[in-house]
Scaffold this active site. Structure first.
Site, PDB file in Angstrom:
ATOM      1  N   TYR A 166       0.837  -1.213   0.000  1.00  9.44           N
ATOM      2  CA  TYR A 166       0.000   0.000   0.000  1.00  9.44           C
ATOM      3  C   TYR A 166       0.876   1.269   0.000  1.00  9.44           C
ATOM      4  CZ  TYR A 166      -3.642   3.138   1.954  1.00  9.44           C
ATOM      5  OH  TYR A 166      -4.526   4.156   2.201  1.00  9.44           O
ATOM      6  N   LYS A 170       1.043   4.149  -2.815  1.00  7.85           N
ATOM      7  CA  LYS A 170       0.637   5.520  -2.487  1.00  7.85           C
ATOM      8  C   LYS A 170       1.757   6.524  -2.771  1.00  7.85           C
ATOM      9  CE  LYS A 170      -3.632   5.217  -1.136  1.00  7.85           C
ATOM     10  NZ  LYS A 170      -4.666   5.573  -2.132  1.00  7.85           N
TER      11      LYS A 170
HETATM   12  P1  NAI Z   1     -13.371   2.819   1.764  1.00  8.17           P
HETATM   13  O1  NAI Z   1     -13.050   1.366   1.817  1.00  8.17           O
HETATM   14  O2  NAI Z   1     -14.606   3.276   2.483  1.00  8.17           O
HETATM   15  O3  NAI Z   1     -13.476   3.343   0.271  1.00  8.17           O
HETATM   16  C1  NAI Z   1     -12.791   2.792  -0.808  1.00  8.17           C
HETATM   17  C2  NAI Z   1     -13.806   2.481  -1.895  1.00  8.17           C
HETATM   18  O4  NAI Z   1     -13.122   2.025  -3.065  1.00  8.17           O
HETATM   19  C3  NAI Z   1     -14.753   1.360  -1.484  1.00  8.17           C
HETATM   20  O5  NAI Z   1     -16.093   1.808  -1.571  1.00  8.17           O
HETATM   21  C4  NAI Z   1     -14.449   0.240  -2.464  1.00  8.17           C
HETATM   22  O6  NAI Z   1     -15.584  -0.545  -2.809  1.00  8.17           O
HETATM   23  C5  NAI Z   1     -13.892   0.996  -3.640  1.00  8.17           C
HETATM   24  N1  NAI Z   1     -13.035   0.154  -4.490  1.00  8.17           N
HETATM   25  C6  NAI Z   1     -12.115  -0.753  -4.084  1.00  8.17           C
HETATM   26  N2  NAI Z   1     -11.538  -1.336  -5.157  1.00  8.17           N
HETATM   27  C7  NAI Z   1     -12.108  -0.791  -6.262  1.00  8.17           C
HETATM   28  C8  NAI Z   1     -11.910  -0.962  -7.650  1.00  8.17           C
HETATM   29  N3  NAI Z   1     -11.013  -1.845  -8.126  1.00  8.17           N
HETATM   30  N4  NAI Z   1     -12.641  -0.207  -8.516  1.00  8.17           N
HETATM   31  C9  NAI Z   1     -13.575   0.680  -8.055  1.00  8.17           C
HETATM   32  N5  NAI Z   1     -13.799   0.874  -6.727  1.00  8.17           N
HETATM   33  C10 NAI Z   1     -13.070   0.166  -5.845  1.00  8.17           C
HETATM   34  O7  NAI Z   1     -12.094   3.576   2.365  1.00  8.17           O
HETATM   35  P2  NAI Z   1     -11.744   5.144   2.429  1.00  8.17           P
HETATM   36  O8  NAI Z   1     -11.056   5.348   3.714  1.00  8.17           O
HETATM   37  O9  NAI Z   1     -12.895   5.977   2.063  1.00  8.17           O
HETATM   38  O10 NAI Z   1     -10.610   5.244   1.282  1.00  8.17           O
HETATM   39  C11 NAI Z   1     -10.656   6.142   0.197  1.00  8.17           C
HETATM   40  C12 NAI Z   1      -9.245   6.381  -0.287  1.00  8.17           C
HETATM   41  O11 NAI Z   1      -8.515   7.119   0.702  1.00  8.17           O
HETATM   42  C13 NAI Z   1      -8.422   5.116  -0.544  1.00  8.17           C
HETATM   43  O12 NAI Z   1      -7.596   5.335  -1.684  1.00  8.17           O
HETATM   44  C14 NAI Z   1      -7.566   5.004   0.690  1.00  8.17           C
HETATM   45  O13 NAI Z   1      -6.399   4.257   0.466  1.00  8.17           O
HETATM   46  C15 NAI Z   1      -7.293   6.465   0.974  1.00  8.17           C
HETATM   47  N6  NAI Z   1      -6.863   6.755   2.331  1.00  8.17           N
HETATM   48  C16 NAI Z   1      -7.760   6.716   3.363  1.00  8.17           C
HETATM   49  C17 NAI Z   1      -7.337   7.057   4.635  1.00  8.17           C
HETATM   50  C18 NAI Z   1      -8.288   7.116   5.777  1.00  8.17           C
HETATM   51  O14 NAI Z   1      -7.879   7.598   6.856  1.00  8.17           O
HETATM   52  N7  NAI Z   1      -9.531   6.682   5.627  1.00  8.17           N
HETATM   53  C19 NAI Z   1      -5.941   7.378   4.925  1.00  8.17           C
HETATM   54  C20 NAI Z   1      -5.097   7.449   3.760  1.00  8.17           C
HETATM   55  C21 NAI Z   1      -5.569   7.144   2.523  1.00  8.17           C
END
Ligand code: NAI
Length: 298
Positions: A166, A170
């Site tokens: 990851y 990133k």
């Molecule tokens: P989340 O799991 O709620 O959202 C990620 C979404 O991406 C999910 O709804 C999932 O179904 C979708 N997804 C996964 N694989 C996919 C694909 N191949 N094609 C289309 N959609 C896909 O998690 P969150 O926290 O909202 O994450 C959003 C972004 O923020 C991610 O890139 C995560 O790595 C990044 N992030 C989040 C942090 C946090 O504190 N929540 C910290 C640092 C980065």
């Protein structure tokens, strides 16, 4: 100053079926944007698909009077990425904003990490960001306008145990962001990255009660919306956003130590001076770094 409007703009938000992406979609739609809500709909580890997450967010947006359509393709597929961009253009006539947000986790200590755990995380985050942007890019170039917001993480910017796959993806996204900012500049395309911190299904199990309360995902969305707005001048930047705080991550270079007849002993003896962060610069491009180096050489 007037409120920021997205009236008439068309935005594609990947991974917008929940968490942060849903907040981005809701905010942009509330400000007048037409939104393509993409989400594959699997679990946090990227297993499975379906489940109607994208459609549920579309219904939420429509119930609030906004304009949105759902897409359930995977960003990790070059053809799937093409289809979601095509859907934006065919449905709403253009694509102005791309928010690359989709993501999964497969955390494991490096010595236990399998090839598939490496590949699938790189595929969704890094290749996914490449693929969707690659298909949106020609439309943005032709329109001489675009706003791309990628998603990085402090897990890559700083490093975090158990997240080699990851973190590498990133930080790779930061390199892509920096290069595309330069390639897009003459065509009015701005490319930035957000390093968010939010309480979502991805993080809720590791947050203290206080952090869980502070890290409301809706406190990240205004930062991403600003980066997606036509009046935001930034490009090539990485912005930290969480709990309502907005800050900048950057790559700095120390003045360092230079000797024309460098030896390994001199490196040892000047090690602290070489690494001293006092007087650092933040070079904008390799030419700026080279100019500084040549100044120190002479
Ligand atoms: P989340 O799991 O709620 O959202 C990620 C979404 O991406 C999910 O709804 C999932 O179904 C979708 N997804 C996964 N694989 C996919 C694909 N191949 N094609 C289309 N959609 C896909 O998690 P969150 O926290 O909202 O994450 C959003 C972004 O923020 C991610 O890139 C995560 O790595 C990044 N992030 C989040 C942090 C946090 O504190 N929540 C910290 C640092 C980065």
């Amino acid at each position: 100053m007037s409120d920021l409007s997205f009236e008439g703009r068309v935005a594609l938000v990947t991974g917008a079926g929940g968490g942060l992406g849903r907040e981005y979609g809701l905010l942009l739609a509330a400000r007048g944007a037409h939104v393509v809500v993409n989400d594959l709909g699997g679990d946090v580890g990227g297993h499975g698909a379906g489940g109607g997450a994208a459609q549920r967010v579309v219904e939420e947006i429509r119930a609030l009077g906004g304009s949105a359509v759902a897409n359930t393709g995977s960003v990790a597929s070059f053809d799937g990425a093409a289809a979601m961009v095509a859907q934006a253009v065919e449905t709403f006539g253009r694509i102005d904003i791309l928010i690359n947000n989709a993501g999964i986790l497969r955390d494991k200590a490096f010595h236990n990490m399998s090839a598939s755990e490496i590949d699938v995380v790189l595929d969704v985050h890094l290749r996914g960001t490449f693929y969707v942007t690659r298909h949106a890019w020609p439309h943005m170039r032709a329109a001489s306008y675009g706003r791309v917001v990628n998603t990085s993480s402090n897990s890559g910017l700083i490093g975090n145990f158990g997240q080699s796959n990851y973190g590498a993806a990133k930080m790779g996204i930061v390199g892509l962001t920096r290069v595309l900012a330069k390639e897009g500049a003459r065509r009015g395309i701005h490319v930035n990255a957000v390093a968010p911190a939010a309480r979502t299904r991805m993080t809720e199990s590791v947050l203290s009660p206080q952090a869980a309360e502070a890290l409301e995902p809706s406190r990240v969305a205004p930062v991403v919306a600003w980066l997606a707005h036509e009046s935001c001048p930034a490009t090539g930047e990485v912005i930290s956003a969480g709990a309502g705080r907005v800050a900048r991550y950057f790559v700095g270079l120390t003045p360092g130590f230079l000797s024309r007849d460098l030896t390994v002993e001199k490196v040892r003896d000047h090690w602290d001076e070489a690494r001293d962060t006092g007087g650092f610069i933040v070079p904008d491009d390799p030419a700026e770094e080279m100019a500084l180096l040549m100044k120190q050489w002479t």
